[in-house]
Design an enzyme around this catalytic site. Structure first.
Site, PDB file in Angstrom:
ATOM      1  CB  CYS A   2      37.056  17.811 -46.445  1.00 24.04           C
ATOM      2  SG  CYS A   2      35.808  18.264 -44.996  1.00 24.04           S
ATOM      3  NE  ARG A  27      37.128  13.705 -51.088  1.00 21.65           N
ATOM      4  CZ  ARG A  27      37.704  12.624 -50.976  1.00 21.65           C
ATOM      5  NH1 ARG A  27      38.098  11.841 -51.766  1.00 21.65           N
ATOM      6  NH2 ARG A  27      37.949  12.498 -49.588  1.00 21.65           N
ATOM      7  CD  GLU A 477      22.099   6.859 -52.466  1.00 20.12           C
ATOM      8  OE1 GLU A 477      23.468   7.181 -52.056  1.00 20.12           O
ATOM      9  OE2 GLU A 477      22.031   5.994 -53.281  1.00 20.12           O
ATOM     10  CE  LYS A 593      31.398   7.755 -55.331  1.00 20.08           C
ATOM     11  NZ  LYS A 593      30.081   7.092 -55.843  1.00 20.08           N
TER      12      LYS A 593
HETATM   13  C1  G6P Z   1      28.268   6.944 -48.756  1.00 22.66           C
HETATM   14  C2  G6P Z   1      27.898   7.036 -50.208  1.00 22.66           C
HETATM   15  C3  G6P Z   1      27.212   5.833 -50.634  1.00 22.66           C
HETATM   16  C4  G6P Z   1      28.146   4.628 -50.029  1.00 22.66           C
HETATM   17  C5  G6P Z   1      28.428   4.797 -48.543  1.00 22.66           C
HETATM   18  C6  G6P Z   1      29.718   3.683 -48.314  1.00 22.66           C
HETATM   19  O1  G6P Z   1      27.113   7.050 -48.037  1.00 22.66           O
HETATM   20  O2  G6P Z   1      27.127   8.143 -50.350  1.00 22.66           O
HETATM   21  O3  G6P Z   1      27.032   5.640 -51.915  1.00 22.66           O
HETATM   22  O4  G6P Z   1      27.460   3.222 -50.095  1.00 22.66           O
HETATM   23  O5  G6P Z   1      29.049   5.862 -48.195  1.00 22.66           O
HETATM   24  O6  G6P Z   1      30.832   3.870 -48.974  1.00 22.66           O
HETATM   25  P1  G6P Z   1      31.735   3.093 -49.281  1.00 22.66           P
HETATM   26  O7  G6P Z   1      33.005   4.006 -49.696  1.00 22.66           O
HETATM   27  O8  G6P Z   1      32.323   2.469 -47.979  1.00 22.66           O
HETATM   28  O9  G6P Z   1      31.393   1.945 -50.105  1.00 22.66           O
END
Ligand code: G6P
Length: 598
Positions: A2, A27, A477, A593
């Site tokens: 959010c 986001r 994805e 994200k």
């Molecule tokens: C979400 C994103 C992924 C990312 C994952 C972990 O699922 O879409 O691209 O790998 O979160 O995020 P982080 O910020 O912890 O690497």
């Protein structure tokens, strides 16, 4: 996922808020809204759907103070009613919230018994009713009293009628203040502020803020006023724009070489001087992460065992936090590009509770994880807007190698010369990535092989097993093709049953790697089932090319460092497939994200 924005100043607040929300779109969200102080009263506009849906129905607001929000549903489905902001029964107060209120049912029951009328299915709505309950003329004090009643996590911003004040509070959800001249801003992410100011104040857990056009006051948990020097953010607003590329994702893939350069900048000297991980007395390492970051952790395990000879285990953050934890791992490395992933944050807390030393690898300075761990290694990839991780993943790989080399040198596994040679390979890696990017059109061409696929397999061995898992994740994805990655040796234990001429297989085999011959054997098994094989190997590898229908050629790279160019080639591959399929590349459906819920 959010997003929160707030503004109080001399501009038309609705324009600043909508612009800020637009910059937070990456986001992930399903509804949006703003609350404005208009002619002394509060006015609300909120809609399910994208920001342009809200924009079309937005009245011509003239006010100079307001708050806005993009919501990604967690408690209560996406709808106009459940969208933020929420307004109090008397219409005098409005709030937006990121996070989860765990005790909302009990609070709601109590507030309803007191006569508060709820209009949504959300946990968030209790906040505005609590605020109304506590409000006695002082907005910040009312918010302080409100947050002391709630259990859970939050970033909250509140406004009241007839006032230029915005009050805000945070716990385990990011909140940053932007400082201007006779105007001040607030956001959950610095990206929303960059076109107005680069002077920011990061709000810490437990703190509250009162913001007006003329000033910002911070208070700690006990209500005492605190002073904090602003941080100057070096990311420009332009850094967060598409810069001529059709999608953020492609732009961010092309930023790979520069990101690698920035990741290495400074850190290499620090490694040679022993400043990264100054104490290295531990017998084993555990790597903990989610999503793409977990695949970086997998590469990290190979690197750690190769360069440092340290037994290394892996765990998904969502599993680690609930695991029995029978044996303490002396060093737990948490990898999270955003620094805000709820499961990874919880894992960091759990690791500390178990008495482990913790180190975070993250891309976002000031993110929550940086305050939860003993040490931090920043990847410095710059802002990444595309939801699918690209340059942030690439730089996580670099960070894994750097840590492994540091530990290996520190514990005597690597001699000084071997350490320097490994670091020099890392320095060259941006050239390898650049050379893949110089030839993207040949990858675009061969990517057509996947256009009509319903299922796709990615296979690799050894350190390229995780890169194939990541390749498959990237393809699913953004293109929505069902893709799965396998350790090539596992094919014959099941997946082979699914192969036929309609299932393309992407196979990586790096000449010089000790698993190369085995990979060729696995590729032959696949080809014998009529599956079209897209090979990924080094230039001039005719043995591999003979087995494959099409090839992606990489520069001649040491096998140990091959995940770096392999990763970029597979990101480009997925991008072109998804683009031809007309997919929403930067904002894939159902994904966010930064996943700030468990
Ligand atoms: C979400 C994103 C992924 C990312 C994952 C972990 O699922 O879409 O691209 O790998 O979160 O995020 P982080 O910020 O912890 O690497």
């Amino acid at each position: 996922m959010c997003g929160i924005v707030g503004y109080s100043g001399h501009r038309r607040a609705s324009e600043v808020l909508m612009d800020g929300l637009k910059r937070l779109e990456y986001r992930g969200y399903d509804s949006a809204g703003i609350a404005m102080v208009e002619d002394g009263h509060l006015a609300l506009a909120k809609k399910q759907g994208e920001l342009n849906v809200l924009q079309k129905t937005l009245p011509k607001f003239e006010g100079h103070t307001g708050i806005g929000h993009t919501r990604w549903a967690t408690c209560g489905r996406p709808s106009d009613r459940n969208a933020h902001p929420f307004i109090s029964c008397d219409g005098r107060l409005a709030i937006v919230h990121n996070g989860i209120i765990e005790n909302y049912s009990a609070l709601r029951e109590k507030l309803e018994a007191e006569g508060h009328n709820f209009t949504s299915e959300t946990d968030t709505e209790v906040i505005v009713h609590l605020l109304e309950h506590h409000y006695k003329g002082d907005l910040r004090q009312a918010l302080t009293d409100t947050v002391s009643d709630v259990q859970g996590t939050y970033a909250i911003a509140a406004v009241k009628e007839g006032s230029e004040e915005i009050a805000a509070a945070r716990k385990e959800n990011p909140l940053v203040i932007g400082l201007g001249v006779k105007e001040n801003f607030l956001a959950s992410d610095v990206t929303a502020l960059l076109s107005y100011t680069n002077k920011v104040l990061y709000i810490l857990d437990g703190e509250t803020v009162l913001l007006t056009p003329n000033g910002v006051t911070l208070h700690d948990q006990d209500g005492a006023e605190i002073q904090r020097e602003p941080t100057v953010v070096t990311w420009s607003a332009e850094d967060a724009q598409k810069g001529g590329f059709e999608h953020f994702m492609l732009k961010e893939i092309f930023e790979g070489p520069n990101s690698i350069h920035n990741t290495l900048l400074g850190a290499l000297d620090m490694i040679e001087n022993g400043e990264v991980l100054p104490r290295i007395e531990f017998q084993s390492v555990k790597l903990v992460a989610c999503g793409s970051s977990y695949h970086a952790a997998m590469v990290g395990k190979y690197a750690m065992e190769e360069f440092a000879g340290v037994p290394t285990t892996l765990e998904l953050a969502s599993e680690y936090r609930y695991s029995p934890g029978a044996r303490e791992d002396p060093l737990v490395i948490l990898i999270t590009q955003s620094g805000e992933t709820a499961d990874t944050l919880a894992a960091a807390r759990e690791a500390r509770r178990r008495g482990c030393r913790t180190l975070a690898v993250t891309n976002v300075v000031g993110s929550t994880i940086t305050r939860e761990v003993d040490e931090v290694l920043y990847t410095r990839a710059g802002p990444e807007i595309g939801v699918a991780a690209t340059k942030t993943f690439l730089t996580q790989l670099l960070a894994m190698y750097m840590l492994a080399i540091r530990i290996g040198y520190g514990n005597g596994t690597l001699s000084h010369d071997s350490m320097r040679s490994a670091l020099s390979s890392l320095r060259q890696s941006s050239n390898f990535v650049q050379s893949v990017l110089n030839d993207v059109h040949s990858i675009e061409e061969v990517s057509r092989m996947l256009d009509n696929a319903v299922h796709c397999f990615f296979i690799g061995r050894n350190i390229n097993y995780p890169t194939m898992l990541e390749g498959a994740l990237k393809l699913k994805e953004i293109s929505y093709i069902h893709a799965e990655g396998f350790a090539a040796g596992e094919l014959k234990h099941g997946p082979l049953a699914l192969l036929d001429s309609t299932t393309p297989v992407i196979a990586v085999a790096i000449k010089g790697d000790h698993t190369y011959e085995k990979m060729l054997a696995n590729i032959s098994e696949v080809a014998a089932r009529d599956s079209p094989v897209l090979g990924v190997g080094v230039e001039g590898d005719n043995d591999l090319a003979r087995l494959c229908e099409k090839m992606i050629y990489l520069p001649r790279v040491k096998p140990m460092f091959s995940p770096i160019p392999v990763t970029v080639a597979l990101q480009v591959l997925s991008y072109y497939v998804a683009n031809r399929r007309g997919c929403s590349i930067d904002k894939p459906k159902n994904l966010a994200k930064s996943v700030t819920v468990e």
